[in-house]
Each structure stands twice: as structure tokens, then as C-alpha cells.
Design an enzyme around this catalytic site. Structure first.
Site, PDB file in Angstrom:
ATOM      1  N   ASP A 248       0.883  -1.162   0.000  1.00 48.77           N
ATOM      2  CA  ASP A 248       0.000   0.000   0.000  1.00 48.77           C
ATOM      3  C   ASP A 248       0.924   1.216   0.000  1.00 48.77           C
ATOM      4  OD1 ASP A 248      -1.580   2.132   0.473  1.00 48.77           O
ATOM      5  OD2 ASP A 248      -2.650   1.282   2.187  1.00 48.77           O
TER       6      ASP A 248
ATOM      7  N   LYS B 210       0.198  12.561 -16.208  1.00 51.80           N
ATOM      8  CA  LYS B 210      -0.924  13.499 -16.229  1.00 51.80           C
ATOM      9  C   LYS B 210      -2.211  12.787 -15.803  1.00 51.80           C
ATOM     10  CE  LYS B 210      -2.870  12.135 -20.366  1.00 51.80           C
ATOM     11  NZ  LYS B 210      -3.967  12.017 -21.076  1.00 51.80           N
TER      12      LYS B 210
ATOM     13  N   HIS C 132       4.196  12.542 -22.998  1.00 50.24           N
ATOM     14  CA  HIS C 132       4.900  11.805 -24.059  1.00 50.24           C
ATOM     15  C   HIS C 132       4.895  12.582 -25.382  1.00 50.24           C
ATOM     16  CE1 HIS C 132       0.831  10.450 -25.065  1.00 50.24           C
ATOM     17  NE2 HIS C 132       1.289  10.042 -26.228  1.00 50.24           N
TER      18      HIS C 132
ATOM     19  N   GLU D  40      -8.270  11.603 -33.640  1.00 47.00           N
ATOM     20  CA  GLU D  40      -8.010  10.164 -33.516  1.00 47.00           C
ATOM     21  C   GLU D  40      -9.214   9.375 -34.001  1.00 47.00           C
ATOM     22  OE1 GLU D  40      -5.397   9.256 -29.839  1.00 47.00           O
ATOM     23  OE2 GLU D  40      -7.035  10.497 -29.131  1.00 47.00           O
TER      24      GLU D  40
ATOM     25  N   ASP E 277      -8.015  15.828 -21.480  1.00 47.47           N
ATOM     26  CA  ASP E 277      -7.186  14.681 -21.879  1.00 47.47           C
ATOM     27  C   ASP E 277      -6.122  15.087 -22.899  1.00 47.47           C
ATOM     28  OD1 ASP E 277      -6.543  11.838 -22.046  1.00 47.47           O
ATOM     29  OD2 ASP E 277      -7.495  11.869 -24.017  1.00 47.47           O
TER      30      ASP E 277
ATOM     31  N   HIS F 208      -1.596  18.017 -23.360  1.00 47.26           N
ATOM     32  CA  HIS F 208      -0.539  17.823 -24.349  1.00 47.26           C
ATOM     33  C   HIS F 208      -0.412  18.983 -25.335  1.00 47.26           C
ATOM     34  CE1 HIS F 208      -0.120  13.684 -23.096  1.00 47.26           C
ATOM     35  NE2 HIS F 208      -1.332  13.365 -23.475  1.00 47.26           N
TER      36      HIS F 208
ATOM     37  N   LYS G 141     -11.950  12.103 -30.606  1.00 42.53           N
ATOM     38  CA  LYS G 141     -11.919  10.652 -30.823  1.00 42.53           C
ATOM     39  C   LYS G 141     -13.099  10.249 -31.697  1.00 42.53           C
ATOM     40  CE  LYS G 141      -9.582   9.437 -26.508  1.00 42.53           C
ATOM     41  NZ  LYS G 141      -8.260   9.180 -27.068  1.00 42.53           N
TER      42      LYS G 141
HETATM   43  C1  BG6 Z   1      -2.993  10.060 -24.155  1.00 47.49           C
HETATM   44  C2  BG6 Z   1      -4.467  10.280 -24.022  1.00 47.49           C
HETATM   45  O1  BG6 Z   1      -2.286  10.841 -23.247  1.00 47.49           O
HETATM   46  O2  BG6 Z   1      -2.592  10.388 -25.480  1.00 47.49           O
HETATM   47  C3  BG6 Z   1      -5.215   9.415 -24.996  1.00 47.49           C
HETATM   48  O3  BG6 Z   1      -4.893   9.974 -22.693  1.00 47.49           O
HETATM   49  C4  BG6 Z   1      -4.726   9.672 -26.413  1.00 47.49           C
HETATM   50  O4  BG6 Z   1      -6.614   9.623 -24.912  1.00 47.49           O
HETATM   51  C5  BG6 Z   1      -3.205   9.586 -26.479  1.00 47.49           C
HETATM   52  O5  BG6 Z   1      -5.320   8.719 -27.260  1.00 47.49           O
HETATM   53  C6  BG6 Z   1      -2.712  10.066 -27.825  1.00 47.49           C
HETATM   54  O6  BG6 Z   1      -1.341   9.891 -27.926  1.00 47.49           O
HETATM   55  P1  BG6 Z   1      -0.744   8.815 -28.928  1.00 47.49           P
HETATM   56  O7  BG6 Z   1       0.721   8.957 -28.778  1.00 47.49           O
HETATM   57  O8  BG6 Z   1      -1.286   7.485 -28.499  1.00 47.49           O
HETATM   58  O9  BG6 Z   1      -1.244   9.212 -30.288  1.00 47.49           O
END
Ligand code: BG6
Length: 458
Positions: A84, A135, A165, A203, A222, A227, A326
């Protein structure tokens, strides 16, 4: 002098993030850089035998084709602890299992991360400990400030890596190289010459079973808050003196501090949409509201578009539109820089009057410069051409690049505390306008380009 981490301690190691992204990235990094010689300690709520844990790690390593001596060594020595992690005594036990300097990776939801920080405040952390967080960093500006205050009590800011990322080394350096290594672009990179900037990340995928998280985040948090504002800050930054962490992060911070919703009006400058049933690339998506775990009362958007302004001399008057969603018909991931039209087209040149457009595509990283040239046949007639180039793939996955920064104690690719707070500040008026329904929630069929009456970003 920064110390490299010698053990990576993953909290939430039995979870999806760890298996899908983190461990494959670690395997790839060790394959390319066996000298890093890292150890791995996993901790989580799930009870896993040593064999089951090794299977998890091995399975994840396979997905990134990880091989070599460092990978073998890690597999032979890795440990998993059922713990934990919100309890100080348990964290002490886990840290004792780490050899050398640890990098602690919080692969945990934000609420749990905050509790682990409280627990760590009661533990003496080894010199040079690196902390890495996923995040969202808090759930609003006040929450981000609170989290950052807690983190600041643990280690210096330069040892805190808020992971994004999208800030993998190649993406950032590609943007900086294109802008600052070409005399052609930088003198024109301002509101005198640029009409608008669009950042689009459409996406095709839908919810993918992530309702527990996504239904409370939505596309704005998100993707845009987390990002794309970071990407925007690199597109719009002043030329940094170096690509070191301090210069890069100062330049990004200056952009974000100057960023506001355009005209101060979320009603005019933001749009939101949600997909209904439809087919995307031959695959049927159920309506977002019918997906398991979704609460329609949350009114979560799956497509968000916001236009910002950056109140600086360089960018006064230039709209920056950021969009992500999305369940859309086509994958589209690009930064579109649209230049202003020429002040005068010589009379007698006919046809194409569209302005110059620079497109920077993300994953795969490519670019296209769209120009007007005299076409074949009638030399008075202008035609559109596109000059293309690829940046070439980076050596590492974006996540591996970020992980490398964490292990080496280099925070240049991670989100600094002030910019994490700024990103919440920037989207707050939009969140509020959406919460009070001042902006309608439009529908779009999955597989379409978004709601039919939204202007297209070209
Ligand atoms: C993530 C989001 O951080 O990035 C997702 O939570 C998203 O919803 C994703 O699909 C997109 O990044 P990548 O590199 O998968 O295109």
C-alpha cells in the site's frame, strides 16, 4: 551535478500504463543503451508471485523487441512488492529494496499520487531521487498548485518529471530545428506574416474501455490541457539560447503565461462535440453515451476545439486553434501554419491565390510546405505544389525518450510546475462555460469529420 538513477521503482506496476507503455519503453531503452544497467522494482495493490511479475515484464519487453545483456540482467533481478504505497512504512520498505539512486514512477491516478506524496513527506529520500508523474497533474489550477507544493517539499523541481509523451525528444527537437536552423522561417514566424496556427490531433479510436478516467476528463483535459498546449508553446516560443532544460522551459512558460482564450470568450472561441454510433475504418463504435461505464450526466465531450490568443508582440492578433477528438473518420495529427496572403499578386498571374501553408505532421514526423508556382503549359497560370520531407523516426519511442530524461535526471522534456498550473488556468474559463452549458454539446456520427456545421480546419 545530476546523478543518474540506478533503480526504477514503479508504483502501480501491475496496472495498464505500466504494461502498455512504461515497461516496453524501459525495455527499448535498455536494448539501445545497455550501459544504463538499471534495476527494476515494481509495487502495486495486486498480489503477484515473482514469476507472474517476471511474465508481466517479459511480455511487455517483447512488444518493444527488447534484448541484450542489460535486459537479461534486469529480468533476473527484478522484484515485485505487494504494497500500500500510501503508507510511509511501506514506501520505506520499497526504497530499501532499491539499490543506488531511485527514480520513482507514479503510474497511479492523481488522487493516489497526492496521497503517496504525503507518505513520502515522512520518509527520508535518498540523495538525487527522481520523481516521475503521469498526467493529469491535479484536476484544476488549485489542485495543481497543491500537488506542486507537496512535491516541492520532497525534492528540488529539477528532479520532478511531469511526463508528457508528446514532449519526446524528437518531436521537440524537430520543431526547434525547423524553426531555428532555417533563416527562411524564423524571420517570418510572427503575426506580421502568419495569419493563423492550427494544431489538430484527430483520432479514430473511441473510448477503448477507459471510461473510468476519460468520462471525467473529456477531450479538453485529456488532450488540449495536457498535451497540445505544450506543443503550442514550442511552436510559439521565443528563440531559446540553448536546448537545455532551463532555457526551453523558461521559453515555454513565457508563452503559456501570455495565453488566453481568444477574445476572453469561451462562447465564441470554443466548441465541443460527442460522437454517436458510427463506423470508423470498418469498425462500429457505439454511441459514446452507450459505452460501458459512461454516465451521460457528465456531458463529457469527445471532441474539443478552442481558439487561443498569445498576448505578446510577436503573436498579437494571431488565432491559435487547438482541436482534438476521438471517433473521427480520419487520423489527422498536424500543426498547420497558414501564412498571410502576399500583399500584391502581379496582375496577369492567374489561378492559385491560396497563401503559403507549412504543415508539420506528428507521428510519423513529416512536413510539407505548400507553395504556388507557375504550372505547366500556360506560364501565367499558378498551381499549388507541396514540398515534402520526413524528419525520420527517432531512435527511441517517445516514452523511452521521456524515460531516458528521468533516469539521467534531465528534466528538459518534462512539464515544469508553473506550466502545469498555467495549462489549467488557460482552460478554466472553457471548462466553466461548458459546465454551465453556455456552449452547446454538439453530436457527430463516429467516422465523420465532426459536427457538420463546424468550420473545417484546412
Ligand atoms: C494520451 C491520451 O495521453 O494520449 C489518450 O490519454 C490519447 O486519450 C493519447 O489517445 C494520444 O497519444 P498517442 O501517442 O497514443 O497518439
Amino acid at each position: 551535478m545530476t546523478q543518474s538513477a540506478s533503480t526504477i521503482l514503479i508504483l502501480g506496476a501491475s496496472g495498464d500504463l505500466s504494461a502498455r507503455l512504461l515497461l516496453p519503453a524501459l525495455g527499448q531503452l535498455l536494448t539501445k543503451q545497455p550501459d544504463l544497467g538499471l534495476q527494476l522494482v515494481g509495487a502495486g495493490q495486486e498480489e503477484l508471485t515473482p514469476e507472474a511479475w517476471r511474465d508481466v515484464v517479459e511480455g511487455a519487453f517483447k512488444t518493444s523487441e527488447a534484448t541484450g545483456s542489460a535486459v537479461e540482467k534486469l529480468l533476473a533481478t527484478t522484484e515485485y512488492h505487494h504494497a500500500d504505497v500510501t503508507k510511509p512504512a511501506e514506501m520505506k520498505r520499497l526504497l530499501a529494496a532499491c539499490s543506488g539512486t531511485p527514480a520513482i514512477y507514479f503510474a497511479l491516478p492523481p488522487a493516489v499520487t497526492a496521497r503517496v506524496c504525503d507518505a513520502l513527506a515522512e520518509v527520508t529520500l535518498p540523495e538525487g531521487t527522481q520523481l516521475a508523474l503521469e498526467k493529469p497533474f491535479g484536476v484544476d489550477e488549485a489542485g495543481a498548485v497543491e500537488l506542486n507544493t507537496g512535491l516541492a517539499k520532497l525534492v528540488p523541481e529539477n528532479q520532478i518529471h511531469r511526463v508528457d509523451h508528446f514532449l519526446g525528444r524528437s518531436t521537440v527537437l524537430n520543431l526547434l530545428g525547423l524553426r531555428f536552423a532555417n533563416r527562411l522561417f524564423e524571420p517570418l514566424w510572427n503575426g506580421d506574416n502568419i495569419a493563423k496556427v492550427d494544431i489538430v490531433y484527430d483520432e479514430q479510436i473511441g473510448l477503448e474501455g477507459r471510461a473510468g478516467y476519460y468520462d471525467h476528463a473529456g477531450a479538453l483535459i485529456d488532450m488540449i490541457q495536457s498535451h497540445l498546449l505544450q506543443v503550442m508553446s514550442i511552436v510559439a516560443m521565443e528563440p531559446p539560447s540553448t536546448v537545455e532544460a532551463a532555457d526551453l522551459r523558461d521559453a515555454k512558460g513565457a508563452v503559456l503565461r501570455a495565453t488566453r482564450v481568444r477574445g476572453g470568450s469561451p462562447e465564441k472561441s470554443s466548441r465541443r462535440g460527442r460522437y454517436t454510433v458510427g463506423t470508423v475504418a470498418g469498425r462500429e463504435l457505439v454511441s459514446y453515451v452507450d459505452a460501458p461505464g459512461v454516465d451521460p450526466a457528465n456531458k463529457t465531450e469527445t471532441l474539443a476545439e478552442v481558439t487561443f490568443e498569445i498576448d505578446t508582440w510577436r503573436w498579437a492578433g494571431v488565432p491559435f486553434t487547438v482541436r482534438s477528438g476521438k471517433g473521427l473518420g480520419a487520423k489527422r495529427r498536424e500543426i498547420v501554419i497558414t501564412f498571410k496572403p502576399v500583399p500584391h499578386l502581379p496582375t496577369g498571374l492567374l489561378g492559385q491565390e491560396d497563401p503559403t501553408v507549412l504543415r508539420i505532421f506528428l507521428a510519423p514526423d513529416e512536413m510539407a510546405l505548400e507553395l504556388n508556382i507557375n504550372g505547366p503549359g500556360d506560364p501565367h497560370q499558378l498551381e499549388r505544389v507541396s514540398l515534402g520531407a520526413t524528419f525520420g523516426p527517432g531512435q527511441l519511442l517517445a516514452y523511452s525518450e521521456v524515460l531516458e530524461g528521468i533516469i539521467e535526471g534531465d528534466p528538459s522534456l518534462s512539464v515544469r510546475s508553473d506550466t502545469a498550473e498555467q495549462c489549467w488556468r488557460i482552460v478554466a474559463p472553457v471548462l466553466e462555460a461548458w459546465r454551465t452549458d453556455a456552449v452547446p454539446l454538439d453530436d457527430y456520427p463516429a467516422g465523420s469529420q465532426g459536427p457538420a456545421d463546424w468550420p473545417q480546419i484546412r
